[in-house]
Design a protein around this motif. Structure first.
Motif, PDB file in Angstrom:
ATOM      1  N   PRO A   1     -15.377  22.779  26.451  1.00  0.00           N
ATOM      2  CA  PRO A   1     -15.085  23.397  27.752  1.00  0.00           C
ATOM      3  C   PRO A   1     -16.171  24.387  28.172  1.00  0.00           C
ATOM      4  N   GLY A   2     -16.629  25.208  27.230  1.00  0.00           N
ATOM      5  CA  GLY A   2     -17.703  26.144  27.533  1.00  0.00           C
ATOM      6  C   GLY A   2     -18.981  25.423  27.910  1.00  0.00           C
ATOM      7  N   ALA A   3     -19.283  24.332  27.192  1.00  0.00           N
ATOM      8  CA  ALA A   3     -20.492  23.563  27.485  1.00  0.00           C
ATOM      9  C   ALA A   3     -20.450  23.004  28.905  1.00  0.00           C
ATOM     10  N   LEU A   4     -19.303  22.458  29.298  1.00  0.00           N
ATOM     11  CA  LEU A   4     -19.176  21.879  30.631  1.00  0.00           C
ATOM     12  C   LEU A   4     -19.285  22.959  31.707  1.00  0.00           C
ATOM     13  N   LEU A   5     -18.567  24.077  31.507  1.00  0.00           N
ATOM     14  CA  LEU A   5     -18.598  25.154  32.499  1.00  0.00           C
ATOM     15  C   LEU A   5     -19.989  25.773  32.618  1.00  0.00           C
ATOM     16  N   ALA A   6     -20.661  26.010  31.477  1.00  0.00           N
ATOM     17  CA  ALA A   6     -21.991  26.615  31.514  1.00  0.00           C
ATOM     18  C   ALA A   6     -22.991  25.693  32.193  1.00  0.00           C
ATOM     19  N   THR A   7     -22.955  24.411  31.847  1.00  0.00           N
ATOM     20  CA  THR A   7     -23.905  23.454  32.415  1.00  0.00           C
ATOM     21  C   THR A   7     -23.701  23.308  33.920  1.00  0.00           C
ATOM     22  N   LEU A   8     -22.438  23.134  34.339  1.00  0.00           N
ATOM     23  CA  LEU A   8     -22.160  22.998  35.770  1.00  0.00           C
ATOM     24  C   LEU A   8     -22.451  24.293  36.516  1.00  0.00           C
ATOM     25  N   GLY A   9     -22.098  25.434  35.917  1.00  0.00           N
ATOM     26  CA  GLY A   9     -22.316  26.713  36.589  1.00  0.00           C
ATOM     27  C   GLY A   9     -23.788  27.026  36.771  1.00  0.00           C
TER      28      GLY A   9
ATOM     29  N   VAL B   1     -13.531  31.863  29.189  1.00  0.00           N
ATOM     30  CA  VAL B   1     -13.315  30.885  28.121  1.00  0.00           C
ATOM     31  C   VAL B   1     -13.988  31.339  26.834  1.00  0.00           C
ATOM     32  N   GLU B   2     -15.201  31.885  26.948  1.00  0.00           N
ATOM     33  CA  GLU B   2     -15.930  32.323  25.764  1.00  0.00           C
ATOM     34  C   GLU B   2     -15.224  33.482  25.066  1.00  0.00           C
ATOM     35  N   LEU B   3     -14.564  34.338  25.835  1.00  0.00           N
ATOM     36  CA  LEU B   3     -13.832  35.447  25.251  1.00  0.00           C
ATOM     37  C   LEU B   3     -12.650  34.974  24.408  1.00  0.00           C
ATOM     38  N   ARG B   4     -12.112  33.791  24.724  1.00  0.00           N
ATOM     39  CA  ARG B   4     -10.926  33.287  24.045  1.00  0.00           C
ATOM     40  C   ARG B   4     -11.252  32.216  22.997  1.00  0.00           C
ATOM     41  N   THR B   5     -12.492  31.756  22.968  1.00  0.00           N
ATOM     42  CA  THR B   5     -12.873  30.674  22.063  1.00  0.00           C
ATOM     43  C   THR B   5     -13.277  31.217  20.706  1.00  0.00           C
ATOM     44  N   ARG B   6     -12.815  30.556  19.669  1.00  0.00           N
ATOM     45  CA  ARG B   6     -13.097  31.030  18.309  1.00  0.00           C
ATOM     46  C   ARG B   6     -14.567  30.835  17.937  1.00  0.00           C
ATOM     47  N   GLN B   7     -15.160  29.726  18.371  1.00  0.00           N
ATOM     48  CA  GLN B   7     -16.560  29.432  18.097  1.00  0.00           C
ATOM     49  C   GLN B   7     -17.263  29.156  19.428  1.00  0.00           C
ATOM     50  N   PRO B   8     -17.629  30.210  20.146  1.00  0.00           N
ATOM     51  CA  PRO B   8     -18.119  30.048  21.519  1.00  0.00           C
ATOM     52  C   PRO B   8     -19.514  29.427  21.587  1.00  0.00           C
ATOM     53  N   LEU B   9     -19.767  28.788  22.716  1.00  0.00           N
ATOM     54  CA  LEU B   9     -21.084  28.232  22.998  1.00  0.00           C
ATOM     55  C   LEU B   9     -22.123  29.344  23.075  1.00  0.00           C
ATOM     56  N   MET B  10     -21.769  30.447  23.721  1.00  0.00           N
ATOM     57  CA  MET B  10     -22.647  31.606  23.837  1.00  0.00           C
ATOM     58  C   MET B  10     -21.901  32.822  23.295  1.00  0.00           C
ATOM     59  N   PRO B  11     -22.165  33.200  22.060  1.00  0.00           N
ATOM     60  CA  PRO B  11     -21.462  34.369  21.506  1.00  0.00           C
ATOM     61  C   PRO B  11     -21.745  35.616  22.343  1.00  0.00           C
ATOM     62  N   LEU B  12     -20.710  36.190  22.926  1.00  0.00           N
ATOM     63  CA  LEU B  12     -20.906  37.358  23.776  1.00  0.00           C
ATOM     64  C   LEU B  12     -21.332  38.581  22.970  1.00  0.00           C
ATOM     65  N   SER B  13     -21.221  38.475  21.638  1.00  0.00           N
ATOM     66  CA  SER B  13     -21.712  39.562  20.787  1.00  0.00           C
ATOM     67  C   SER B  13     -23.229  39.707  20.889  1.00  0.00           C
ATOM     68  N   LEU B  14     -23.911  38.665  21.393  1.00  0.00           N
ATOM     69  CA  LEU B  14     -25.355  38.761  21.595  1.00  0.00           C
ATOM     70  C   LEU B  14     -25.714  39.891  22.558  1.00  0.00           C
ATOM     71  N   PHE B  15     -24.777  40.223  23.447  1.00  0.00           N
ATOM     72  CA  PHE B  15     -25.036  41.251  24.459  1.00  0.00           C
ATOM     73  C   PHE B  15     -24.472  42.610  24.057  1.00  0.00           C
ATOM     74  N   ALA B  16     -23.877  42.681  22.862  1.00  0.00           N
ATOM     75  CA  ALA B  16     -23.287  43.950  22.431  1.00  0.00           C
ATOM     76  C   ALA B  16     -24.342  45.000  22.124  1.00  0.00           C
ATOM     77  N   ASP B  17     -25.493  44.556  21.619  1.00  0.00           N
ATOM     78  CA  ASP B  17     -26.584  45.483  21.336  1.00  0.00           C
ATOM     79  C   ASP B  17     -27.297  45.825  22.637  1.00  0.00           C
ATOM     80  N   ARG B  18     -27.445  47.117  22.915  1.00  0.00           N
ATOM     81  CA  ARG B  18     -28.025  47.562  24.195  1.00  0.00           C
ATOM     82  C   ARG B  18     -29.442  47.049  24.392  1.00  0.00           C
ATOM     83  N   ASP B  19     -30.254  47.131  23.350  1.00  0.00           N
ATOM     84  CA  ASP B  19     -31.635  46.703  23.477  1.00  0.00           C
ATOM     85  C   ASP B  19     -31.736  45.197  23.723  1.00  0.00           C
TER      86      ASP B  19
END
Length: 474
Positions: free
Chosen positions: A205-213, A251-269
């Motif tokens: 689902p994440g792959a489809l939404l990200a690609t289309l978006g 969707v990524e917030l609720r997915t156990r193994q997300p396409l794009m881990p939002l933790s990548l953006f947790a670090d400010r730098d």
């Protein structure tokens, strides 16, 4: 719960493996601009309409940008080397088909297929570097070379396109990928080691939404450059893209193994580095697009001379790829990135002084040199910031996000600045029309580049250095 394979043995020839991966990155980036100087010949031979001709460029960037996130996570899950080899093979075959195209339809179809191959191979290039080169200082040097390929590749594309178009034909700009692609596949199969991969299910689902978006956003911005910002297709594309990406985040917030881990953006730098990989190319693309027109329409440059005119920029980027890794541990990423952004702003501000009588020396040579010095200094630390502390299991996803931001920045920047050009030059004619529009576009680009400077000021003073290890290894 995901499991990983055992750690892969180190590459027997890491230098050769690195050269193979970097050659691929240069090849993929080069194809964004290599066709620019060949467009008049393509139009004459294949009968493209004036509006349809832009699809020779857009078809590649649209698919490349839209599928990058999917390619990045797929490499993490199914094997980065496997996806890298498959992507290069598809890209190489598509280049051959494009060179043989006998109609506008088949050339655009080949460019679409090239984009699919590039999106599969592209994210794995960065991930393979970080897993092949494990010594911190050597990894920093490797990431600097990657930056030089990514930033300087746009200028090299114009040079290569000019050379091949002038000496042979536009078809040679596609055929040249074939021997290099075959060589990359043979060398990578032997010398590039498959990194550990995570056994898990792909986030479909994440792959489809990200690609289309992303695809809808890229299409909307590209259409804005030709149809205007108020055109129904432009508004619909941008709105659909924003909605799809908003749903993607949910969707990524609720997915156990997300396409794009939002933790990548947790670090400010790291988040700021991603942002600058959007703003930087957004500002820089104006230079490639408008200066090629200025040189050929007002300067009397041919395709070959136009390509060589960008050598100062390409040389500066590649030269700094050797110097910046030595400076980074001493000064940190903040000082270097701020300095590079200042140089980029200065180069773009200089270009706002263009007139129909501007000569190459110093009116074009100076800004090109400043832009090359600025890009080489500003972007090299960003790769280190993004990749130095990312978990190995997320390396492909991190590389996919990086290249997605770069590709989106390129596309958005071109659409915005072409629109600025059109509005500013509407009341003028002849050579004055070109320079009036360019002055406005370069002014807007300088403002965007100022945004990269403001973002760079948010970096921590010390930041990430070459000595910092990935989280999983500490």
């Amino acid at each position: 719960m995901s499991t990983s394979t055992l750690p892969a043995p180190p590459a027997a020839r890491p230098g050769l493996a690195l050269a193979t991966v970097l050659t691929t990155q240069l090849m993929l980036v080069l194809d964004v601009t290599v066709m620019n100087v060949a467009l008049p010949g393509i139009q004459a031979e294949l009968g493209f309409s004036p509006t349809g001709l832009s699809w020779v460029i857009t078809a590649y960037s649209l698919v490349f940008g839209g599928l990058l996130l999917l390619g990045g996570r797929a490499g993490d899950l199914f094997g980065r080397r496997r996806l890298f080899l498959g992507g290069v093979a598809v890209f190489t075959a598509a280049s051959l088909l494009g060179g043989l195209a006998d109609s506008a339809f088949w050339l655009v179809a080949a460019r679409v297929l090239q984009g699919v191959g590039a999106a599969a191979a592209g994210p794995s290039t960065l991930a393979l570097i970080t897993t092949t080169i494990t010594e911190p200082a050597a990894r920093t040097r490797a990431l600097a070379l990657f930056t030089s390929m990514s930033s300087g590749g746009f200028a090299v594309g114009l040079l290569v396109g000019g050379l091949l178009t002038d000496w042979f034909s536009w078809r040679a700009a596609l055929f040249i990928n074939v021997p290099f692609g075959i060589a990359v596949c043979l060398l990578a199969a032997r010398f590039v080691v498959e990194p550990p991969r995570t056994r898990a299910r792909l986030d479909l689902p994440g792959a489809l939404l990200a690609t289309l978006g992303i695809g809808a956003l890229v299409y909307g911005f590209n259409h804005a450059a030709t149809g205007g910002w108020t055109a129904a297709i432009t508004v619909l594309g941008l709105a659909a893209g924003l909605v799809l990406l908003a749903v993607f985040v949910l969707v990524e917030l609720r997915t156990r193994q997300p396409l794009m881990p939002l933790s990548l953006f947790a670090d400010r730098d790291r988040a700021a580095a991603y942002l600058n990989f959007f703003f930087g190319p957004m500002a820089m693309m104006s230079m490639f697009y408008f200066l090629t027109q200025f040189m050929q329409e007002l300067g009397g440059f041919g395709p070959l001379a136009t390509g060589f005119a960008f050598l100062p920029m390409a040389g500066a980027v590649f030269g700094l790829s050797r110097l910046v890794p030595r400076l980074l541990p001493r000064f940190g990423p903040k000082a270097l990135t701020v300095t590079g952004c200042l140089l980029m702003v200065a180069g773009l501000a200089w270009l706002t002084r263009l007139s129909p009588d501007t000569a190459y020396f110093p009116g074009l040579f100076g800004p090109l040199l400043l832009m090359g010095l600025g890009a080489g200094t500003a972007f090299t630390p960003l790769n280190v910031i993004i990749m130095a502390s990312v978990r190995p299991s997320d390396a492909g996803a991190a590389g996919g996000v990086l290249q997605t931001m770069q590709q989106l920045g390129t596309t958005v920047g071109l659409a915005v600045l072409v629109t600025v050009f059109g509005v500013a030059s509407r009341e003028t004619t002849g050579g004055l029309r070109l320079t009036t529009g360019m002055t406005a576009a370069f002014t807007a680009a300088a403002i965007i580049a100022t945004g990269t400077l403001l973002v760079a000021l948010t970096f921590r003073r010390k930041g990430v250095t070459a000595a910092r290890q990935p989280a999983s290894s500490r």
